[in-house]
Design a protein around this motif. Structure first.
Motif, PDB file in Angstrom:
ATOM      1  N   GLU A   1      -1.821   6.060   2.056  1.00  0.00           N
ATOM      2  CA  GLU A   1      -3.062   5.487   1.520  1.00  0.00           C
ATOM      3  C   GLU A   1      -3.204   4.055   2.027  1.00  0.00           C
ATOM      4  OE1 GLU A   1      -3.844   6.136  -2.704  1.00  0.00           O
ATOM      5  OE2 GLU A   1      -2.096   7.445  -2.768  1.00  0.00           O
TER       6      GLU A   1
ATOM      7  N   THR B   1      -5.584   1.600   0.122  1.00  0.00           N
ATOM      8  CA  THR B   1      -5.272   1.145  -1.235  1.00  0.00           C
ATOM      9  C   THR B   1      -4.245   0.025  -1.162  1.00  0.00           C
ATOM     10  OG1 THR B   1      -5.659   3.370  -2.090  1.00  0.00           O
ATOM     11  CG2 THR B   1      -4.465   1.849  -3.506  1.00  0.00           C
ATOM     12  N   ARG B   2      -4.549  -1.116  -1.776  1.00  0.00           N
ATOM     13  CA  ARG B   2      -3.644  -2.261  -1.724  1.00  0.00           C
ATOM     14  C   ARG B   2      -3.431  -2.823  -3.120  1.00  0.00           C
ATOM     15  NH1 ARG B   2      -1.556  -4.044   2.499  1.00  0.00           N
ATOM     16  NH2 ARG B   2      -2.208  -3.305   4.550  1.00  0.00           N
ATOM     17  N   PHE B   3      -2.184  -3.236  -3.346  1.00  0.00           N
ATOM     18  CA  PHE B   3      -1.821  -3.838  -4.621  1.00  0.00           C
ATOM     19  C   PHE B   3      -1.254  -5.226  -4.348  1.00  0.00           C
ATOM     20  CE2 PHE B   3      -1.154   0.769  -5.212  1.00  0.00           C
ATOM     21  CZ  PHE B   3      -2.056   0.995  -6.240  1.00  0.00           C
TER      22      PHE B   3
ATOM     23  N   SER C   1       0.855  -1.190   0.000  1.00  0.00           N
ATOM     24  CA  SER C   1       0.000   0.000   0.000  1.00  0.00           C
ATOM     25  C   SER C   1       0.883   1.230   0.000  1.00  0.00           C
ATOM     26  CB  SER C   1      -0.912   0.002   1.229  1.00  0.00           C
ATOM     27  OG  SER C   1      -0.142   0.005   2.422  1.00  0.00           O
TER      28      SER C   1
END
Length: 367
Positions: free
Chosen positions: A304, A307-309, A300
């Motif tokens: 933020e 928000t995660r990837f 993340s």
């Protein structure tokens, strides 16, 4: 009368103020909420690390082979270029002039070799042949005079001195004939093979000096490197154009007229591949034992946490290095070493920038 009641009143007020201040000092301040909530891990057991976004081929910091003044810069930030395209040029006037001088020396050596290989000249033979004929005629004349002097001496008419002079004249004439014939033979034989070898070596040296100067001149024109795309056949040499990566210009830190040096670590232009992004994760040396190669990951951006990837494992850099990205924690030591692990972002065109920091969580749950 006033003083009698004023002093006790002031004492009561001062005592009340002291009690109030002590009461406030003993009270705990209310907890302060952080401006940004820290990221949370989606895994039950995890190893946390700091990650840096980088291109798939890592950041390529392009420098210069030699120091000099920048003549022209051919790229700007966000330009897309391919291998071999020009990046920037250094001032090449001195090397261009030196190349002209060395090319002249090469042409002179080539002309000298051609002259020796073309010998003898057709026009050189007739004068030498005439010299031989002249020497033969002179020898014939001297022989006739010698024969006459010999007959005179034998008959007792001539002087002995004249006979000896005629005899020496014959020997001189014979020597002159041999000299003329040798000169003719030498000219007909052409250049000596060892002289030709010396001239050929001089020509080779002059050509090598021209090539050396051209190489130095090429080093003043910096181009994009040739980098093979990941996953391509590494046995194919030379590298086909289809296997070369396309670069994106990430940073340009030089302008025309500026002086640049060849010092290590000086990044004049930074390049990165166009396409997939990777994350370089620093795993603290205290957590290396709990890290499992191939573990799932999640990242993340800083600020933020929502928000995660997702991340997929790529490789482990097997060399533990000193930690460079310090977080400022109270328990963090400046001599901490980290294991760097490379993960790929499983998102196409993520809203991230190269060099951006991420909070990374790696799953350590046993499979």
């Amino acid at each position: 009368m006033v003083i009698r009641y004023l002093l006790p009143a002031l004492s009561v007020v001062a005592f009340s103020f002291a009690v109030l201040q002590m009461t406030k000092a003993q009270q705990k301040p209310p907890p302060v909420s952080p401006p940004v909530e820290p990221g949370t891990s989606p895994f039950g057991k995890q190893v946390a690390g700091a990650g840096i976004v980088e291109p798939e081929t890592e950041n390529i910091a392009v420098g210069t082979h030699v120091p000099g003044v920048v003549k022209a810069v051919h790229v700007r930030v966000e330009d897309r270029i391919r291998a071999g395209e020009p990046l920037f040029d250094l001032d090449d006037r001195q090397m261009s002039a030196e190349l002209t001088v060395r090319e002249s020396a090469r042409d002179s050596a080539a002309a000298q070799l051609a002259k020796q290989e073309a010998m003898p000249r057709r026009e050189e033979l007739p004068p030498l042949e005439a010299k031989v004929l002249e020497a033969r005629a002179n020898l014939t004349d001297k022989l006739k005079q010698f024969e006459r002097a010999k007959r005179e001496t034998d008959s007792g008419v001539g002087a002995t001195e004249t006979f000896e002079v005629r005899q020496m004249a014959v020997e001189v004439a014979r020597a002159q004939l041999r000299q003329s014939e040798a000169a003719l033979d030498l000219t007909r034989a052409g250049a000596w093979k060892f002289d030709i070898a010396v001239s050929r070596a001089a020509l080779t040296q002059a050509r090598a000096q021209c090539d050396q100067t051209r190489t130095e001149l090429d080093r003043l024109h910096v181009t994009a490197p040739r980098v093979r795309r990941p996953g391509t056949d590494r046995t194919r040499n030379p590298i086909p154009e289809s296997d070369l990566v396309e670069f994106r210009v990430l940073q340009v830190s030089v302008r025309p007229g500026e002086y640049v040096s060849a010092a290590s670590g000086q990044a004049i232009i930074v390049l990165g591949t166009v396409g997939r992004l990777n994350v370089r994760v620093d795993v603290d040396e205290n957590d290396i034992a709990r890290f499992k190669p191939g573990a799932r990951g999640s990242a993340s951006p800083r600020g933020e946490p929502g928000t995660r990837f997702p991340l997929s494992f790529v490789r482990v850099e097997p060399y533990v290095v000193p930690k460079k990205s310090l977080t400022g924690g109270n328990t963090e030591r400046v001599d901490t070493r980290v294991l760097q692990v490379i993960y790929a972002l499983d998102v196409s065109n993520p809203p991230l920038f190269v060099g951006q920091q991420l909070d990374v969580s790696l799953d350590t749950t046993a499979p």
